[in-house]
Design a protein around this motif. Structure first.
Motif, PDB file in Angstrom:
ATOM      1  N   ALA B 151       0.832  -1.211   0.000  1.00  0.00           N
ATOM      2  CA  ALA B 151       0.000   0.000   0.000  1.00  0.00           C
ATOM      3  C   ALA B 151       0.865   1.259   0.000  1.00  0.00           C
ATOM      4  O   ALA B 151       0.537   2.254   0.622  1.00  0.00           O
ATOM      5  CB  ALA B 151      -0.951  -0.005   1.189  1.00  0.00           C
ATOM      6  N   GLY B 152       1.977   1.195  -0.725  1.00  0.00           N
ATOM      7  CA  GLY B 152       2.804   2.391  -0.903  1.00  0.00           C
ATOM      8  C   GLY B 152       2.143   3.309  -1.917  1.00  0.00           C
ATOM      9  O   GLY B 152       0.930   3.242  -2.128  1.00  0.00           O
ATOM     10  N   LEU B 153       2.927   4.159  -2.558  1.00  0.00           N
ATOM     11  CA  LEU B 153       2.332   5.138  -3.474  1.00  0.00           C
ATOM     12  C   LEU B 153       1.617   4.465  -4.643  1.00  0.00           C
ATOM     13  O   LEU B 153       0.464   4.765  -4.943  1.00  0.00           O
ATOM     14  CB  LEU B 153       3.401   6.098  -3.991  1.00  0.00           C
ATOM     15  N   ILE B 154       2.292   3.514  -5.298  1.00  0.00           N
ATOM     16  CA  ILE B 154       1.677   2.883  -6.463  1.00  0.00           C
ATOM     17  C   ILE B 154       0.477   2.040  -6.062  1.00  0.00           C
ATOM     18  O   ILE B 154      -0.592   2.116  -6.684  1.00  0.00           O
ATOM     19  CB  ILE B 154       2.722   2.040  -7.230  1.00  0.00           C
ATOM     20  N   GLY B 155       0.625   1.253  -4.990  1.00  0.00           N
ATOM     21  CA  GLY B 155      -0.492   0.423  -4.538  1.00  0.00           C
ATOM     22  C   GLY B 155      -1.711   1.261  -4.204  1.00  0.00           C
ATOM     23  O   GLY B 155      -2.846   0.945  -4.601  1.00  0.00           O
ATOM     24  N   ALA B 156      -1.485   2.359  -3.497  1.00  0.00           N
ATOM     25  CA  ALA B 156      -2.599   3.221  -3.095  1.00  0.00           C
ATOM     26  C   ALA B 156      -3.242   3.887  -4.303  1.00  0.00           C
ATOM     27  O   ALA B 156      -4.468   3.994  -4.401  1.00  0.00           O
ATOM     28  CB  ALA B 156      -2.103   4.280  -2.111  1.00  0.00           C
ATOM     29  N   GLU B 157      -2.428   4.330  -5.244  1.00  0.00           N
ATOM     30  CA  GLU B 157      -2.985   5.005  -6.431  1.00  0.00           C
ATOM     31  C   GLU B 157      -3.755   4.034  -7.316  1.00  0.00           C
ATOM     32  O   GLU B 157      -4.836   4.358  -7.829  1.00  0.00           O
ATOM     33  CB  GLU B 157      -1.864   5.687  -7.222  1.00  0.00           C
TER      34      GLU B 157
END
Lengths: 119, 403
Positions: B151-157
């Motif tokens: 759930a880092g930047l890419i996962g969250a986006e």
């Protein structure tokens, strides 16, 4: 020359209407132009106008950061040259459309749809 | 000896920036970019506007096609299979050889695979390039069940975009909340809660196994839970693409080692972007910078260094993320020794400022903060001391404090 015909000048106010380094959104109702226009007073004191929406993504340049004679988009930090609308850095790749501003005595006049000319 | 040809290997933001800056700085010799993808494009939209279909291929180009002709930048479409430091050039997969007086490595990174059984399945998705985004978009149909690991930047986006596309999204991360190192505890907590509000299922755990099922995939977590879904996307970071450089005998250590000029252990070869890692004069190593702006900054530095011009000065590092209709930004370091000051709107934290013991600002992060981070950036770069009570006061525009 840009396409389209410019609209008649709109008297926006006195030259003291904005502090240097600040900007104001000129809505279509005021300008008669089809897009919102950003009015910018550079830190040098000069007035400039660009299409308000960043050429990159939906963001209002009049909410951006003015440094010298440049405006930095508040969203992704692309910078544009206020006098000629040139894009100065990514992520935007297109220039911003300029509108001519004329200071007549102490009034700031906007020519919506007429490109700025460098003096 | 004057430089007559420069070859950039990799056409992402870093490689493109090298070429753009070389021309802007007056370099008039031959200039080529080799990349398998052709025209260089911007990657941040891949998890957002491009994935959502709001931008097409032309809309994410870093420059229009005619720019390359106008600036005499040759785009060589191809895959490099060998870097040759004697010949000073590369060999492409189709056997072509290209020489240049200076080489710039901008090979970026590859998605880090999940080191568990099934983590290497070909059907497990990642998002790194346009083709990945095309595959993900084709699979992300209304009602499909997507599990995102990380759930880092890419996962969250991607979670946000996939939800917009109508998918049933489950977001798994071993840390709760994720992103604390980037934005601090309070903002990280608020950002993570936005996923719940958007109807995303949050799972706090660590996958230990992925397997294919008749219709999709099944994940097993470390606590024994299992999750069935259609597709799995893994977004747990990247590994730098240094294989070519290593094979050529250049010094690497979780990244291509470079000095402050972005110069590698071979003085005629430079490296920029995600794959580069700065080694300080005392031998200590910096962390690799994996953000968009870092790619641009290192590209600009390499261009100046190659032409032996004064190096550009870069300020505190900056990143952004857009998800669930909100804009997140961070600048500098939120983790050094010091204290964090929060700015609240009602009960919601809208900005966090990390201050050193002597009062200097080290880092800042905000959610929909307008010019807050832009101002914080100036405060950090210029070492302006701002009273913590002013930082905490939502009635004071940070811009005023930065001037």
């Amino acid at each position: 020359m840009r396409e389209g015909t410019g609209l008649p000048a709109v008297d926006l106010g006195t030259t003291e209407m904005l502090e240097p380094g600040t900007a104001l959104l000129i809505p279509t109702e005021t300008s008669g132009y089809q897009e919102d226009i950003g009015l910018f007073r550079a830190e040098t004191g000069s007035y400039y106008a660009l299409d308000d929406e960043c050429p990159h993504e939906v963001a209002s340049l009049s909410e951006g950061w003015i440094e010298g004679e440049e405006i930095e988009c508040p969203l992704h930090s692309s910078r544009f040259c206020l006098p000629d609308g040139r894009v100065l850095c990514l992520p935007a790749v297109r220039d911003a459309r300029t509108h001519r501003i004329e200071v007549r005595e102490d009034r700031v006049l906007l020519y919506p749809g007429t490109a700025a000319t460098r003096t | 000896m004057s430089i007559e040809s420069i070859l950039v290997i990799g056409g992402g933001l870093a490689g493109f920036t090298v070429a753009q800056n070389l021309r802007a700085r007056g370099y008039a010799g031959a200039l080529s970019i080799i990349d398998p993808a052709g025209i260089p494009y911007d990657r941040p939209p891949l998890s957002k506007a491009y994935l959502l279909g709001q931008k097409d291929t032309a809309g994410i180009a870093l420059a229009p096609a005619e720019w390359y002709a106008e600036h005499r930048v040759e785009l060589i479409r191809g895959t490099v299979r060998k870097l040759d430091t004697e010949y000073l050039g590369v060999e492409l997969a189709d056997g072509r050889r290209v020489h240049a007086d200076r080489l710039v490595l901008a090979t970026g990174g590859s998605p880090r695979p999940l080191p568990i059984p099934g983590g290497d399945l070909e059907t497990v998705l990642a998002l790194r390039n346009k083709e990945d985004a095309d595959v993900l978009r084709e699979k992300t149909t209304p009602g499909m069940r997507l599990v995102i690991v990380g759930a880092g930047l890419i996962g969250a986006e991607v979670a946000s975009s996939a939800r917009t596309l109508g998918a049933e999204v489950t977001l798994i991360d071993p840390v709760d909340p994720p992103l604390v190192p980037a934005v601090g505890q309070a903002l990280a907590r608020r950002l993570h809660a936005m996923h719940l509000d958007a109807g995303i299922t949050l799972v706090h755990g660590t996958p230990v196994d992925i397997s294919k099922t008749t219709h999709g995939h099944s994940l097993i977590l470390d606590d024994g839970r299992s999750i069935d879904c259609d597709e799995v996307l893994v977004g747990i970071g990247i590994v730098p693409n240094t294989a070519l450089a290593q094979a050529a005998g250049l010094e690497t250590e979780n990244g291509m080692l470079v000095d402050e000029n972005q110069r590698t252990s071979n003085p005629l070869i430079y490296a920029v972007g995600d794959m580069a890692r700065t080694r300080n004069p005392d031998g200590s190593l910096e962390r690799r910078g994996e953000h968009w702006e870092y790619a641009m900054n290192t590209g600009a530095t390499a261009a100046a260094a190659i032409l032996e011009q004064e190096l550009p000065v870069h300020g505190a590092s900056w990143f952004w993320s857009d998800r669930h209709g909100t804009h997140v930004e961070g600048v500098g370091d939120m983790n050094g020794v010091g204290a964090t000051v929060l700015r609240l709107a009602g009960e919601d934290p809208i900005a966090a400022f990390h201050l050193a013991e002597d009062g200097r600002m080290l880092g800042a992060a905000s959610i929909d903060g307008g010019l807050t981070i832009r101002a914080a950036r100036r405060i950090i770069d210029r070492g302006i001391i701002v009273p913590p009570e002013s930082l905490a006061d939502p009635g004071i525009a940070l811009k005023k404090l930065a001037r």
